[in-house]
Design an enzyme around this catalytic site. Sequence first.
Site, mmCIF file in Angstrom:
data_model
loop_
_atom_site.group_PDB
_atom_site.id
_atom_site.type_symbol
_atom_site.label_atom_id
_atom_site.label_comp_id
_atom_site.label_asym_id
_atom_site.label_seq_id
_atom_site.Cartn_x
_atom_site.Cartn_y
_atom_site.Cartn_z
ATOM 1 N N GLU A 129 0.773 -1.188 -0.031
ATOM 2 C CA GLU A 129 0.001 0.028 0.205
ATOM 3 C C GLU A 129 0.872 1.475 -0.011
ATOM 4 O OE1 GLU A 129 -4.117 -0.446 0.612
ATOM 5 O OE2 GLU A 129 -2.768 -1.089 -0.837
ATOM 6 N N THR A 182 -5.860 6.933 -5.447
ATOM 7 C CA THR A 182 -6.005 7.292 -3.711
ATOM 8 C C THR A 182 -5.150 8.424 -3.518
ATOM 9 O OG1 THR A 182 -6.391 4.898 -3.445
ATOM 10 C CG2 THR A 182 -5.307 6.065 -1.814
#
Length: 308
Positions: A129, A182
């Site tokens: 991530e 994101t």
Amino acid sequence: MDSIKVFAPGTVANVACGFDVIGLALNAPGDEMILRRSSEPGIRITAIHGADLPLETSRNVAGVAVQALLQKYERPDIGIEIEIFKKIHPGSGIGSSAASSAGAVVGVNHLLGEPFTKKQLVRFAMEGERLACGSAHADNVAPAILGGFTLVRSYRPLDITTLHTPEELWVTVIHPQIEVKTSDAREILKQKILMTDAIRQWGNVGALVAGLYQNDYELIARSLEDVIVEPIRSILIPAFHELKLKCREAGALGGGISGSGPSVFMLSKGEENARKVAATMDSVYAPLGVDYKIYVSQINTEGVKVID
């Protein structure tokens, strides 16, 4: 064991009021991955089906996550080959990078005889991530690995717990076929918030957790309110407010933006209501000229799993 195939579920992060701390796992969509031991040292991404993503280990979230695991295992010389079948579109808001990261570390852990616990695997998956969006957040990878609803109490030190999942709770997700990165979605967020908004948000988070444990669907419905992130990010999603209003009218408990978007999720009590919500989503988006996919799923309480 020389090879293993795993299913890595999509996830809904934030769950309205729980920005960066609450997530849930889906039964669909999800990625599939084949991981193999190799006599040649190092990690290799041999193929990626369904998405144009880097094969280079240091630029692929699965590769980076496995590297973190092998470094902790103190055997970075082990040979691992990874083949990925992407069913979750990158930039969808339903945990594409998390699925690859989580599936990779769970699969390799199986190949090594499971030296790490599931909670330990979360930290390795978080490195994927970090590569994907610049932040090592856990609200996608934790439910992907542990299943069900998860809560990140703290990042320093990392403290994650699994929450109760009511049996009749279903989730409906619409994924408009547009991409919201994101990293871009984080850039538009306010860096300071009002104390009144923070208090309201804390109350919703606490009530959502209580509602889950008490199987109190009305309390869950009242808690699915985000006064901090949704007002800003919703401008990136076509017809968001109309969609949310009509889904509530169709029987949804409530919902919001899935992750950083553009996907939108709605929770419902029972499959019948969840499918009514899906039909409503279809009616709202069909006239817009935007391609989309809709998923109806129970909450996946298992997380990443080995498949034949």
